[in-house]
Design an enzyme around this catalytic site. Structure first.
Site, PDB file in Angstrom:
ATOM      1  N   ARG A  73      29.219   6.130  69.577  1.00  0.00           N
ATOM      2  CA  ARG A  73      30.542   6.702  69.098  1.00  0.00           C
ATOM      3  C   ARG A  73      30.300   7.629  68.080  1.00  0.00           C
ATOM      4  O   ARG A  73      30.920   8.607  67.883  1.00  0.00           O
ATOM      5  CB  ARG A  73      31.448   5.401  68.305  1.00  0.00           C
ATOM      6  CG  ARG A  73      32.163   4.765  69.205  1.00  0.00           C
ATOM      7  CD  ARG A  73      33.178   3.595  68.496  1.00  0.00           C
ATOM      8  NE  ARG A  73      33.969   4.275  67.626  1.00  0.00           N
ATOM      9  CZ  ARG A  73      34.627   3.775  66.617  1.00  0.00           C
ATOM     10  NH1 ARG A  73      34.281   2.375  66.524  1.00  0.00           N
ATOM     11  NH2 ARG A  73      35.197   4.232  66.003  1.00  0.00           N
ATOM     12  N   ASP A 111      35.652   9.098  61.373  1.00  0.00           N
ATOM     13  CA  ASP A 111      34.893  10.296  62.117  1.00  0.00           C
ATOM     14  C   ASP A 111      34.620  11.588  60.995  1.00  0.00           C
ATOM     15  O   ASP A 111      33.693  12.340  61.660  1.00  0.00           O
ATOM     16  CB  ASP A 111      35.608  10.576  63.222  1.00  0.00           C
ATOM     17  CG  ASP A 111      37.213  10.982  62.893  1.00  0.00           C
ATOM     18  OD1 ASP A 111      38.188  10.640  63.635  1.00  0.00           O
ATOM     19  OD2 ASP A 111      37.269  11.455  61.675  1.00  0.00           O
ATOM     20  N   HIS A 126      37.966   2.798  55.671  1.00  0.00           N
ATOM     21  CA  HIS A 126      36.841   1.923  56.536  1.00  0.00           C
ATOM     22  C   HIS A 126      35.526   2.600  56.658  1.00  0.00           C
ATOM     23  O   HIS A 126      34.709   2.276  57.543  1.00  0.00           O
ATOM     24  CB  HIS A 126      37.880   1.914  57.833  1.00  0.00           C
ATOM     25  CG  HIS A 126      39.076   1.208  57.988  1.00  0.00           C
ATOM     26  ND1 HIS A 126      39.893   1.282  58.959  1.00  0.00           N
ATOM     27  CD2 HIS A 126      39.597   0.290  56.765  1.00  0.00           C
ATOM     28  CE1 HIS A 126      40.947   0.580  58.611  1.00  0.00           C
ATOM     29  NE2 HIS A 126      40.918  -0.129  57.417  1.00  0.00           N
ATOM     30  N   CYS A 134      20.319   0.454  55.526  1.00  0.00           N
ATOM     31  CA  CYS A 134      19.540  -0.647  55.765  1.00  0.00           C
ATOM     32  C   CYS A 134      20.076  -1.954  55.242  1.00  0.00           C
ATOM     33  O   CYS A 134      20.596  -2.293  54.327  1.00  0.00           O
ATOM     34  CB  CYS A 134      18.172  -0.462  54.886  1.00  0.00           C
ATOM     35  SG  CYS A 134      16.971  -2.019  54.924  1.00  0.00           S
ATOM     36  N   THR A 195      49.037   6.635  62.582  1.00  0.00           N
ATOM     37  CA  THR A 195      48.620   5.153  62.506  1.00  0.00           C
ATOM     38  C   THR A 195      49.767   4.039  62.921  1.00  0.00           C
ATOM     39  O   THR A 195      50.782   4.308  62.827  1.00  0.00           O
ATOM     40  CB  THR A 195      48.093   4.739  61.077  1.00  0.00           C
ATOM     41  OG1 THR A 195      47.538   3.514  60.910  1.00  0.00           O
ATOM     42  CG2 THR A 195      49.411   4.933  59.948  1.00  0.00           C
TER      43      THR A 195
HETATM   44  P1  OAD Z   1      45.848   2.530  66.391  1.00  0.00           P
HETATM   45  O1  OAD Z   1      45.338   2.876  67.687  1.00  0.00           O
HETATM   46  O2  OAD Z   1      46.216   1.278  66.136  1.00  0.00           O
HETATM   47  O3  OAD Z   1      47.248   3.381  66.226  1.00  0.00           O
HETATM   48  C1  OAD Z   1      47.150   4.989  66.614  1.00  0.00           C
HETATM   49  C2  OAD Z   1      48.358   5.457  66.190  1.00  0.00           C
HETATM   50  O4  OAD Z   1      48.262   6.878  66.698  1.00  0.00           O
HETATM   51  C3  OAD Z   1      49.572   4.733  67.288  1.00  0.00           C
HETATM   52  O5  OAD Z   1      50.829   4.636  66.485  1.00  0.00           O
HETATM   53  C4  OAD Z   1      49.591   6.093  68.065  1.00  0.00           C
HETATM   54  O6  OAD Z   1      51.091   6.125  68.654  1.00  0.00           O
HETATM   55  C5  OAD Z   1      49.649   7.284  67.348  1.00  0.00           C
HETATM   56  N1  OAD Z   1      49.132   8.507  68.131  1.00  0.00           N
HETATM   57  C6  OAD Z   1      48.467   8.806  69.121  1.00  0.00           C
HETATM   58  N2  OAD Z   1      48.444  10.111  69.615  1.00  0.00           N
HETATM   59  C7  OAD Z   1      48.609  10.610  68.392  1.00  0.00           C
HETATM   60  C8  OAD Z   1      48.874  11.900  68.253  1.00  0.00           C
HETATM   61  N3  OAD Z   1      48.601  12.774  68.777  1.00  0.00           N
HETATM   62  N4  OAD Z   1      49.276  12.490  66.893  1.00  0.00           N
HETATM   63  C9  OAD Z   1      49.861  11.432  66.014  1.00  0.00           C
HETATM   64  N5  OAD Z   1      49.930   9.965  66.310  1.00  0.00           N
HETATM   65  C10 OAD Z   1      49.360   9.976  67.470  1.00  0.00           C
HETATM   66  O7  OAD Z   1      44.755   3.252  65.333  1.00  0.00           O
HETATM   67  P2  OAD Z   1      44.951   2.917  63.700  1.00  0.00           P
HETATM   68  O8  OAD Z   1      46.305   2.879  63.422  1.00  0.00           O
HETATM   69  O9  OAD Z   1      44.303   4.064  63.094  1.00  0.00           O
HETATM   70  O10 OAD Z   1      39.943  -0.648  61.753  1.00  0.00           O
HETATM   71  O11 OAD Z   1      44.120   1.731  63.476  1.00  0.00           O
HETATM   72  C11 OAD Z   1      43.985   1.210  62.139  1.00  0.00           C
HETATM   73  C12 OAD Z   1      42.632   0.339  62.310  1.00  0.00           C
HETATM   74  O12 OAD Z   1      42.571  -0.529  63.221  1.00  0.00           O
HETATM   75  C13 OAD Z   1      41.328   1.198  62.633  1.00  0.00           C
HETATM   76  O13 OAD Z   1      40.996   1.995  61.352  1.00  0.00           O
HETATM   77  C14 OAD Z   1      40.488   0.239  62.953  1.00  0.00           C
HETATM   78  C15 OAD Z   1      41.310  -0.802  63.691  1.00  0.00           C
HETATM   79  O14 OAD Z   1      40.994  -2.018  63.306  1.00  0.00           O
HETATM   80  C16 OAD Z   1      38.737  -1.144  61.650  1.00  0.00           C
HETATM   81  O15 OAD Z   1      37.768  -0.799  62.362  1.00  0.00           O
HETATM   82  C17 OAD Z   1      38.329  -1.700  60.706  1.00  0.00           C
END
Ligand code: OAD
Length: 256
Positions: A73, A111, A126, A134, A195
């Site tokens: 990743r 990222d 995060h 380490c 998100t």
């Molecule tokens: P998700 O995959 O849960 O949500 C992604 C969001 O982005 C969704 O609401 C989609 O509708 C939206 N989306 C998709 N394409 C898009 C675009 N082109 N423009 C705008 N929005 C778009 O990802 P996160 O909400 O980031 O945590 O997930 C939060 C956390 O859940 C992550 O940081 C991770 C995971 O557990 C850890 O790993 C600790």
């Protein structure tokens, strides 16, 4: 409210904001080619069960598998480029800070595409996949843009290298959470981008912003868990919507 109306309303809000806080998730990087977590079929989780890889227990159980997955990743993120949405947020920061107002970008993403696009005031809730540490000494390193030579990677101190990301069951970096909550308690505009707002504490940030009296905005192609508490929602990809908002707020055709 049509898309242009929402863009206009959000543009006016960010143009006039005195203390702007932006929250981003995986969706803001989707147009750069990095997978989201929960989008069906394309999300990371369509291909693996998070409990198998993104936990301290998984790393203890199979450090080779977890190291391989995160190194894969990490290199994948390095191969991606910031998209117009990342660049628009960097421009928004320049505009807001340049006019003597405050701006803070809270990201759940690991990222570092925001920083590569020019954002400076970034809080990585995060952590980041670009820095590893380490397990014995906590000493941090930034591995080169090539695959690690061994999986898992042993350190001189006799520990293992692990990514500086927050795993399930781990606490967020205390300084990051403090910075986030402090900024949210004073913000007058809150913008959530890309998100699903399902994971705490980020999922609760909109309530902190509302408690502070902020105007709340959202950019996402779909409704989310917090849409009901959002004042202005622009439905569409952030790579298109964010540049339109910055142009409407600060461009030649700036929102009246
Ligand atoms: P998700 O995959 O849960 O949500 C992604 C969001 O982005 C969704 O609401 C989609 O509708 C939206 N989306 C998709 N394409 C898009 C675009 N082109 N423009 C705008 N929005 C778009 O990802 P996160 O909400 O980031 O945590 O997930 C939060 C956390 O859940 C992550 O940081 C991770 C995971 O557990 C850890 O790993 C600790």
């Amino acid at each position: 409210m049509g898309e242009n109306d929402s863009i206009g309303a959000i543009a006016r809000a960010v143009r006039d904001a005195c203390r702007l806080v932006v929250l981003t998730g995986a969706g803001v990087s989707a147009e750069s080619g990095t997978p989201t977590f929960r989008d069906a079929m394309t999300g990371l989780w369509a291909s693996f069960n998070p409990e198998q890889l993104a936990t301290p227990e998984a790393f203890d159980r199979d450090p080779e598998l977890v190291t391989r997955w995160y190194d894969h990743r990490r290199l994948g993120c390095m191969a991606c480029e910031p998209n117009p949405g990342h660049r628009a947020l960097a421009e928004l920061e320049r505009r807001v800070v340049g006019s003597g107002r405050s701006f803070l970008l809270l990201t759940q993403n690991v990222d570092r595409l925001h920083q590569r696009a020019g954002s400076n005031a970034v809080v990585e809730l995060h952590g980041t996949i670009m820095v590893w540490r380490c397990t014995k000494t906590g000493r941090e390193v930034m591995p080169p843009p090539t695959p690690m030579s061994e999986y898992p990677t042993r350190t001189e101190a006799g520990g293992l290298l692990r990514p500086c990301v927050v795993w399930f069951g781990e606490m967020l970096p205390e300084s990051a959470l403090e910075a986030a909550l402090s900024s949210l308690g004073e913000c007058d505009v809150f913008l959530s981008v890309g998100t699903s707002a399902l994971v705490q504490p980020a999922a609760g940030f909109v309530f902190e912003a509302r408690r502070a009296g902020a105007v709340t905005c959202e950019i996402n192609p779909q409704d989310t868990a917090i849409t009901g508490w959002i004042d202005h929602a622009a439905r569409g990809p952030s790579g298109r919507i964010l540049p339109a908002i910055v142009e409407a707020a600060f461009g030649d055709g700036a929102a009246a």
